[in-house]
Design an enzyme around this catalytic site. Structure first.
Site, PDB file in Angstrom:
ATOM      1  N   SER A 111      54.989  59.251  49.828  1.00 40.55           N
ATOM      2  CA  SER A 111      53.633  59.791  49.989  1.00 40.55           C
ATOM      3  C   SER A 111      53.694  61.193  50.595  1.00 40.55           C
ATOM      4  O   SER A 111      54.390  62.049  50.038  1.00 40.55           O
ATOM      5  CB  SER A 111      52.804  58.827  50.838  1.00 40.55           C
ATOM      6  OG  SER A 111      51.432  59.128  50.754  1.00 40.55           O
ATOM      7  N   ARG A 115      39.691  55.573  58.256  1.00 41.78           N
ATOM      8  CA  ARG A 115      40.850  54.738  57.982  1.00 41.78           C
ATOM      9  C   ARG A 115      40.524  53.614  57.001  1.00 41.78           C
ATOM     10  O   ARG A 115      41.312  53.308  56.107  1.00 41.78           O
ATOM     11  CB  ARG A 115      41.374  54.149  59.292  1.00 41.78           C
ATOM     12  CG  ARG A 115      42.507  53.169  59.158  1.00 41.78           C
ATOM     13  CD  ARG A 115      43.739  53.794  58.531  1.00 41.78           C
ATOM     14  NE  ARG A 115      44.915  52.944  58.693  1.00 41.78           N
ATOM     15  CZ  ARG A 115      46.146  53.281  58.322  1.00 41.78           C
ATOM     16  NH1 ARG A 115      46.360  54.457  57.767  1.00 41.78           N
ATOM     17  NH2 ARG A 115      47.152  52.471  58.498  1.00 41.78           N
ATOM     18  N   ASP A 121      50.156  52.122  41.743  1.00 39.89           N
ATOM     19  CA  ASP A 121      49.772  53.170  42.699  1.00 39.89           C
ATOM     20  C   ASP A 121      48.760  54.093  42.029  1.00 39.89           C
ATOM     21  O   ASP A 121      49.100  54.837  41.115  1.00 39.89           O
ATOM     22  CB  ASP A 121      51.020  53.952  43.121  1.00 39.89           C
ATOM     23  CG  ASP A 121      50.727  55.035  44.159  1.00 39.89           C
ATOM     24  OD1 ASP A 121      49.548  55.281  44.481  1.00 39.89           O
ATOM     25  OD2 ASP A 121      51.701  55.630  44.671  1.00 39.89           O
ATOM     26  N   HIS A 160      49.904  51.828  46.333  1.00 38.70           N
ATOM     27  CA  HIS A 160      50.626  52.949  46.937  1.00 38.70           C
ATOM     28  C   HIS A 160      51.546  52.500  48.077  1.00 38.70           C
ATOM     29  O   HIS A 160      52.658  53.005  48.227  1.00 38.70           O
ATOM     30  CB  HIS A 160      49.602  53.963  47.450  1.00 38.70           C
ATOM     31  CG  HIS A 160      50.197  55.182  48.071  1.00 38.70           C
ATOM     32  ND1 HIS A 160      50.970  56.069  47.363  1.00 38.70           N
ATOM     33  CD2 HIS A 160      50.135  55.669  49.342  1.00 38.70           C
ATOM     34  CE1 HIS A 160      51.357  57.057  48.167  1.00 38.70           C
ATOM     35  NE2 HIS A 160      50.862  56.835  49.362  1.00 38.70           N
ATOM     36  N   ASP A 161      51.069  51.574  48.884  1.00 41.03           N
ATOM     37  CA  ASP A 161      51.836  51.141  50.053  1.00 41.03           C
ATOM     38  C   ASP A 161      53.114  50.398  49.693  1.00 41.03           C
ATOM     39  O   ASP A 161      53.880  50.029  50.593  1.00 41.03           O
ATOM     40  CB  ASP A 161      50.975  50.242  50.949  1.00 41.03           C
ATOM     41  CG  ASP A 161      50.305  51.034  52.067  1.00 41.03           C
ATOM     42  OD1 ASP A 161      50.519  52.253  52.143  1.00 41.03           O
ATOM     43  OD2 ASP A 161      49.587  50.420  52.875  1.00 41.03           O
TER      44      ASP A 161
END
Lengths: 401, 401
Positions: free
Chosen positions: B175, B245, B341, B374-375
């Site tokens: 990232s 967040r 992602d 993505h994580d």
């Protein structure tokens, strides 16, 4: 009572003292027509609450034929309203669905009588959390009962009763409007000849609930929200509502559309300013979206309507089997999705189509190739128009119109 | 000065009075090791600012070999930090990349000397907007100069100089960390033997800028943010940062992962409560993500680091041609993306690979089949591990390690 189908005759201002007749009163205000249901005609809601009195604001276009067989109900999306055909009283912009609906358009107001009502829980004239609670004399705020898609549809059905319309030639809408279309076809199948749910789903996904929850938290985090009592406090949670709108707006577009419209272009220059100003055009655009939205929308209404979408799960209401929601239906369907819609992706529409197939319902399915994302249903999409024209014309022939 | 490569010997507490030696001082605090650069060693930044004094907090694992050829630099993501291998001093959780890095792991700390530093502009020990501005004696706040990915990399290079490491065997990160890897390979090609950018892009897309902008606006909308002067005001913009967040966290996951983990399951029951409580498990999860994040992260740092990612556009820095960023490079690359992602989709990685091909760089490309979004680069992904092991082992052989 006034003829509700002729706005020129429906001259009672909405602000006049409440009438106490058993029949709903008919009124008119800048928001359009208003049907008011008194204490003896409550709206029975899924939460168990009975809402009374309440009113439904609506607009119409076209003329109801003598057989009353040419009525079309348009169901609006989350932040939409009844101003589908006429300029918006707050923004002055053209009606939101003049692309698809109007004289000579696929939904032809020269042929059909088109009705669109502001949903219960919203803020454009129908009763919602910003309305006065007759029990307290103050705005409902969070004391307003939670609203479901089915509650919206029940209120619309009461409006149609009031208008003397037994059944709809067509029920059509996109996004949250499409949820209402599905709910109409499921709850009142005998009243819907043809149904066109667009860019929608039979339930809200976890990701969509998540985005809505962020928006709600943004509103509730704004001290000006005042636990929902901002109208009495004389404040407005504009910052929170603006942030909620900005975040939601991203989900209405597509990455390719954002790239095409804005890319990484800088605002008024070719280099970063090394600041937190709106350097990029996309930032400036989003900020504008937030600012203009708060001028026309009520923050609590946003909480209620996002919640209604989150709660929507038509299969869960029918033993977990979506096909059961449409068992024995005679309604003919045209289900429409857009390839770049990631809020209600084509898979959601396919699930509806499969359920309709399982229920032996006549159904056409159109996946429109578009890079405009979820909002494509509001935009200039020739393939949507031709699909709608073909479906509506065929349905009209079948209906003998 | 202390041997910076032996934490046991680097015993100067970070809070002791500033030393004025020409060499950067070496200190240790609960955040790990800290290299401090005094007024005579400023960080020259892209904005034109010169940051001095400044410090870089870092952690290491493994041992540098006598030839100093086995150094690995890990670059962390937006809200990551230097605690890749050891438990986090605030949360107590295991190091964030113990899945991939450790004894016997693909990045094997028995073989390599691994360094990870907190980026400039962050809040875990390196100088950022929450640090004291020596000119005023108060926290910088928004007076801190805007930071770019290249500024982060320049500070890391100064740290490596300080540690006596001329070149890296491997530079790796996901990232925002992957952006740093690309920037390293472009800015200091002779110092990077192998590079592994994961789940990243050579520029931030319009949609990603949009999501970041919403997060920034959520923070700035919080009155407790106090125009960035919340440390003096004694407030904390926790609500705004929490909302930021929550929104960002959705983009780190995938719709299938959210559906699998949460679906539409209700919290502690099987029916809606008809309220704005966290009815759905996904709502409860997101609220928790927001709450726990604000305990460990500084709101202004979040503004600065999101801005750094938005500004990143490696091609724009090289005449608009990404291949020019890698012209003549001898670095070998392994580019990794994940199928689900949508923040940095595979297309972004392909663009990097095409540019590397055009620059005649040796490059492997791995698209990992994963539904974790993505994580995934932080999670248990066997295909990522085997790809990393294969690439690192082959590079080690080529390097004679």
């Amino acid at each position: 009572m006034d003829n509700p189908l002729d706005p020129a005759l429906a001259a009672t201002p909405a602000t006049e003292p409440e009438t106490r007749s058993r029949e709903p009163s008919q009124a008119r205000d800048p928001a359009g027509l208003v049907a008011r249901f008194e204490a003896d005609r409550p709206l029975t809601m899924d939460s168990g609450a009975e809402l009374a009195p309440f009113q439904v604001a609506y607009q119409t276009a076209g003329t109801l034929n003598s057989a009353r067989t040419n009525a079309v109900l348009i169901c609006h999306a989350l932040t939409g309203d009844q101003h589908f055909a006429h300029p918006h009283p707050v923004t002055g912009k053209p009606g939101w669905w003049t692309t698809l609906v109007g004289p000579g358009k696929p939904i032809d107001t020269d042929r059909y009588f088109v009705v669109c009502s502001n949903v219960i829980g919203s803020c454009m004239g129908s009763t919602g959390p910003a309305s006065i609670d007759p029990g307290t004399g103050a705005a409902y705020g969070l004391d307003f009962p939670l609203v479901t898609i089915r509650d919206m549809v029940r209120a619309q059905a009461m409006l149609l009763d009031h208008l003397g319309i037994d059944d709809l030639f067509l029920c059509v809408g996109g996004s949250m409007g499409g949820m209402q279309v599905l709910q109409w076809a499921s709850l009142y199948p005998e009243r819907v000849f043809a149904a066109m749910p667009i860019a929608t789903g039979a339930r809200h996904s976890a990701q969509n609930i998540a985005f809505h929850e962020v928006g709600r938290q943004a509103i509730m985090a704004d001290p000006a929200w005042a636990d929902g009592r901002y109208l009495e406090a004389g404040t407005r949670p504009s910052k929170g509502l603006g942030v909620a709108r900005m975040g939601a707006h991203i989900t209405y577009l597509s990455e390719p559309a954002l790239h095409r419209k804005f890319g990484r272009r800088f605002q008024g220059g070719s280099a970063p300013t090394f600041s937190f100003n709106a350097d990029f055009q996309i930032e400036s655009y989003l900020r504008h979206q937030g600012l203009s939205f708060v001028e026309r929308f009520d923050a609590n209404a946003y909480l209620y309507l996002t919640r209604a979408m989150d709660y929507f799960d038509l299969a869960a209401d029918h033993g977990g089997v979506l096909a059961n929601a449409f068992k024995g239906t005679k309604t003919r369907f045209c289900v429409v999705s857009f390839t770049s819609d990631w809020l209600f992706p084509t898979a959601d529409s396919r699930a509806i189509v499969h359920a309709l197939n399982a229920a032996s319902a006549p159904v056409a399915f159109v996946e429109v190739e578009s890079d405009k994302g979820h909002d494509a249903f509001l935009l200039d999409e020739p393939m949507l128009f031709s699909a709608a024209r073909g479906f509506v014309d065929a349905a009209a022939r079948a209906r003998g119109l």
